[in-house]
Write an enzyme that holds these catalytic residues in place. Sequence first.
Site, PDB file in Angstrom:
ATOM      1  N   SER A  27       0.708  -1.250   0.000  1.00  0.00           N
ATOM      2  CA  SER A  27      -0.037   0.061   0.014  1.00  0.00           C
ATOM      3  C   SER A  27       0.878   1.387   0.064  1.00  0.00           C
ATOM      4  O   SER A  27       0.749   2.309  -0.731  1.00  0.00           O
ATOM      5  CB  SER A  27      -0.837  -0.035   1.230  1.00  0.00           C
ATOM      6  OG  SER A  27      -1.957  -1.043   1.193  1.00  0.00           O
ATOM      7  N   SER A 149     -14.646   2.561  -3.331  1.00  0.00           N
ATOM      8  CA  SER A 149     -13.498   2.033  -2.988  1.00  0.00           C
ATOM      9  C   SER A 149     -12.640   3.445  -2.481  1.00  0.00           C
ATOM     10  O   SER A 149     -12.583   4.348  -3.180  1.00  0.00           O
ATOM     11  CB  SER A 149     -12.772   1.369  -4.149  1.00  0.00           C
ATOM     12  OG  SER A 149     -11.423   1.028  -3.710  1.00  0.00           O
ATOM     13  N   SER A 150     -11.885   3.219  -1.257  1.00  0.00           N
ATOM     14  CA  SER A 150     -11.058   4.154  -0.835  1.00  0.00           C
ATOM     15  C   SER A 150      -9.765   4.465  -2.087  1.00  0.00           C
ATOM     16  O   SER A 150      -9.050   5.493  -1.920  1.00  0.00           O
ATOM     17  CB  SER A 150     -10.406   3.714   0.463  1.00  0.00           C
ATOM     18  OG  SER A 150      -9.527   2.799   0.383  1.00  0.00           O
ATOM     19  N   ASP A 302      -9.907  -5.686   4.273  1.00  0.00           N
ATOM     20  CA  ASP A 302      -9.053  -6.753   3.943  1.00  0.00           C
ATOM     21  C   ASP A 302      -8.607  -7.601   4.849  1.00  0.00           C
ATOM     22  O   ASP A 302      -8.127  -8.947   4.749  1.00  0.00           O
ATOM     23  CB  ASP A 302      -7.868  -6.018   3.219  1.00  0.00           C
ATOM     24  CG  ASP A 302      -7.915  -5.466   2.004  1.00  0.00           C
ATOM     25  OD1 ASP A 302      -8.813  -5.841   1.180  1.00  0.00           O
ATOM     26  OD2 ASP A 302      -7.114  -4.673   1.489  1.00  0.00           O
ATOM     27  N   ARG A 377      -5.751 -13.382  -0.874  1.00  0.00           N
ATOM     28  CA  ARG A 377      -6.139 -13.259   0.665  1.00  0.00           C
ATOM     29  C   ARG A 377      -6.872 -14.737   0.663  1.00  0.00           C
ATOM     30  O   ARG A 377      -6.971 -14.950   2.152  1.00  0.00           O
ATOM     31  CB  ARG A 377      -7.012 -12.147   0.871  1.00  0.00           C
ATOM     32  CG  ARG A 377      -6.048 -10.592   0.761  1.00  0.00           C
ATOM     33  CD  ARG A 377      -6.742  -9.704   1.483  1.00  0.00           C
ATOM     34  NE  ARG A 377      -6.024  -8.454   1.104  1.00  0.00           N
ATOM     35  CZ  ARG A 377      -4.751  -8.077   1.656  1.00  0.00           C
ATOM     36  NH1 ARG A 377      -3.956  -8.717   2.463  1.00  0.00           N
ATOM     37  NH2 ARG A 377      -4.304  -7.173   1.147  1.00  0.00           N
TER      38      ARG A 377
END
Length: 420
Positions: A27, A149-150, A302, A377
Amino acid sequence: MNKNSRQYELFGPQRLDTTIHLPASKSISNRALVIEALLGGGQMPENLSDCDDTAVVVSALRDMPYEINIGAAGTAMRFMTAYLSTLDGQTHVLTGTERMKHRPIKALVDALRYVGANIEYVGEEGFPPLRITGSQLEGGRVEMAGDVSSQFISALLLVGPVMRRGLQLVLTDRIISRPYIDLTLHTMHDFGGRVDWTDVNVITVEPQPYIQRSYFIENDWSASSYWYEMLALAHDEDSRLELTGLTDGSRQGDSMIRYMFTMLGVKSQFGCTEQGVPTTVTLRKTGLRPPRLDYDFINQPDLAQTLVVSCALMDIPFRFTGLGTLRIKETDRIEALKREMQKLGYMLTDEGNGVLSWNGERCQPTLEPIDTYDDHRMAMAFAPACLRFPGLRINQPQVVTKSYPRFWDDLQSAGFTINS
């Protein structure tokens, strides 16, 4: 372990006692790379993530081909859309996997068009691929829904300093994944960006260029979550893990994992250098466990897969809210969780509106291989389940390279047996 195998069979150790060198944060890496590119690309950040999602950004920024294929990297799609919009006179087509072509991007495209971007849809309206012709963006006041979405919000913010009038971003509706937005602001601040929340739902970016500087990227709190899960599921009460490069007070939203797992019987203790800089966090079991767990994942979506598997296997009923964005990730994660948990004998309930719960209902486990749906994930959240289901099989295990390429190697170093 054959790294090209289509399936792994996993067996966990009786006791965990090892040090894991976590990967760098993808990120932060991707945010820093876009800022460095806006500065002219003169200096690469230190401790850059080696995951697929970062590699596609590095490759795109280095080679800048006419057609840029970012594969399954959602962050790269959003960030590169904004960045390419700033390259005056250059035209590029931005595309990805078949799944990426069905992940919505209209909210970001609309916002960028409003500040002067020239973006066309190559295929279906509202979805990639995109044809982007860069220009000097005008900027100004823009409204965007806060419950998208950010990454859309972060993409727009990152290019705000190069807009002629800067940017005043007004977020309507409920703001989700706010820690990821704050991480963007923090990274921009580190490079001299003048950006701040100027009202409860307004972020203002001044039209002031970034400043070149050396930059070191901390390790990834998201990657730590699977190790917290392993310790929680480990049978030996004396099990312990050391995780490197995690900072106390990190701006990464997923650093909340340490507090979530406190409720599931895992204690975190930071070790520091002589200068007081945190270098490792040691995890130990406390034996504590709640009768049930209710949690709103609106800021840390997440982490949901990790907590779903952990709670069910610890026989802790749960009700998790704030999961609406899970349906537009690498896969529909809510449906994927329901389907794969049923293979282990757990019947989850999708209540709609981003709510997933388990009231303790069980069924006969089939122990079929866990499908990963091209979702890193899914693979990493289910791998620790082999501590309770020896011989658990994971399909398409290589998907972990999206964010944590050394994941299976690290499991082996911790005493797990992996057959391919």
